[in-house]
Write an enzyme that holds these catalytic residues in place. Sequence first.
Site, PDB file in Angstrom:
ATOM      1  N   LYS A 192       1.105  -0.783  -0.277  1.00 24.94           N
ATOM      2  CA  LYS A 192      -0.546  -0.057  -0.158  1.00 24.94           C
ATOM      3  C   LYS A 192       0.503   1.034   0.705  1.00 24.94           C
ATOM      4  O   LYS A 192       1.839   1.148   0.390  1.00 24.94           O
ATOM      5  CB  LYS A 192      -0.963  -0.038   1.073  1.00 24.94           C
ATOM      6  CG  LYS A 192      -1.883   0.540   1.599  1.00 24.94           C
ATOM      7  CD  LYS A 192      -1.305   1.956   1.511  1.00 24.94           C
ATOM      8  CE  LYS A 192      -2.549   3.418   1.537  1.00 24.94           C
ATOM      9  NZ  LYS A 192      -1.745   4.744   2.814  1.00 24.94           N
ATOM     10  N   GLY A 226      -0.582   9.449   0.267  1.00 25.90           N
ATOM     11  CA  GLY A 226      -0.115  10.175  -0.765  1.00 25.90           C
ATOM     12  C   GLY A 226       1.484  10.885  -1.723  1.00 25.90           C
ATOM     13  O   GLY A 226       1.459  11.359  -2.298  1.00 25.90           O
ATOM     14  N   GLY A 276      -4.819  11.333  -0.958  1.00 28.73           N
ATOM     15  CA  GLY A 276      -4.605  12.765   0.642  1.00 28.73           C
ATOM     16  C   GLY A 276      -3.981  13.765  -0.325  1.00 28.73           C
ATOM     17  O   GLY A 276      -5.229  14.809  -0.999  1.00 28.73           O
ATOM     18  N   ASP A 284      -6.012   2.585   3.488  1.00 30.90           N
ATOM     19  CA  ASP A 284      -5.564   1.429   4.164  1.00 30.90           C
ATOM     20  C   ASP A 284      -6.242   0.047   4.445  1.00 30.90           C
ATOM     21  O   ASP A 284      -5.465  -1.323   4.472  1.00 30.90           O
ATOM     22  CB  ASP A 284      -4.904   1.800   5.537  1.00 30.90           C
ATOM     23  CG  ASP A 284      -3.874   3.021   5.335  1.00 30.90           C
ATOM     24  OD1 ASP A 284      -2.595   2.623   4.973  1.00 30.90           O
ATOM     25  OD2 ASP A 284      -3.740   3.906   6.068  1.00 30.90           O
ATOM     26  N   LYS A 326      -3.947   3.936  10.246  1.00 30.67           N
ATOM     27  CA  LYS A 326      -3.059   3.008   9.861  1.00 30.67           C
ATOM     28  C   LYS A 326      -2.776   1.796  10.643  1.00 30.67           C
ATOM     29  O   LYS A 326      -2.648   0.213   9.707  1.00 30.67           O
ATOM     30  CB  LYS A 326      -1.559   3.796   8.948  1.00 30.67           C
ATOM     31  CG  LYS A 326      -0.916   3.252   8.209  1.00 30.67           C
ATOM     32  CD  LYS A 326       0.483   3.615   8.344  1.00 30.67           C
ATOM     33  CE  LYS A 326       0.711   4.780   7.265  1.00 30.67           C
ATOM     34  NZ  LYS A 326      -0.320   4.473   5.879  1.00 30.67           N
TER      35      LYS A 326
END
Length: 264
Positions: free
Chosen positions: A16, A19, A50, A167, A222
Site C-alpha cells: 500500500k 499520498g 490524499g 489502508d 494506519k
Amino acid sequence: MSHSAVKPSVKPLVIKIGGAILEKEPALSALLCVIAKLENKQVVLVHGGGCVVDEMLAQAGFTTEKKHGLRVTPKEQVALISGALAGTVNKAIVATANSIDLAAVGLSLNDGDMISCTLSTQDLGQVGVPHTNSSKLLDVLLTSKFLPVISSIGALDNGDLVNVNADDAAVAICQLLNAELLLLTDVNGVKGADGKYLSSLNEEQAQQLIKQGVIAGGMTAKVNAALHAAQQLRRSIAVASWQSPEQISQLLDGNGIGTQIQPN
C-alpha cells in the site's frame, strides 16, 4: 546462480502506498524498480492519494474535513475524489510503471467484482467499508504477470461510488488473495513513547499509545488497519518507509523491517 535455486514465496505481496510518495516521482520510480526485480513474486499495489485529492478539492473551492485521521467525503465531492484517485493518481502510477517495463493495469476496488462496499457508520459521508468478493480478476492478472494498481474507490450495491480508506482497501485486497501486506508510509514505522521506532507492536501496546496521544492522526488509522489485518490474517503486518524500498527484499527473505504489527 541459476534461477531454479530461488524459491518463490508462495503468497502474493500487497503493497500500500500513500499520498506523499506520489508527489515524489523519484521515490515512486525507485519503488517500482525494486518491484520489477522481484522475480517469481506476485505483487499488487494499492494506493490512496490524499495530498492530490486535497489539492484538487482546494482548486474546486471545497474544504477538506477529517475525523480521527479519516477523510470525510460529502456526496458533492465524490465525483472529484473518484476522478483524482481512480483517474489522475492511478493512471500516473500505471504510466510510470509501464515506462520501466512493468506491465501495470489500473483498477478500482469494484472492478471484476473484487470488493463490495457498505456505507461506513462513522458519519464520514460517502465512505465505504470494503468486503471481499471475488479474486478471479486478480488471479488472471497475476498469473499473466501483470502488476495490478488498485485505487481506493469502491461502490455500494446500488452502484453509488464511495471513497475507501486506502489502508482498509489494502487489507481487504490482502484478505482476498491471502497475501502478505506491507503498508508503506513516509516514516520508518511507528514510534513509541520515547520517540524511537518500535520493531514490533501489538493491540494492547497500540491502544495504550493511542490513548496517550503518541500515535495520532493518520497513523492511528494506519495502525488500526494493520491490527485488523494482523488479526484477520493471523500474521504480522509491516509498516515501513517508502524512502528505503530496497528493504522489501529483506522482508521477503523473512527479516523484519519497519514496525511489525502483531496479531493478538
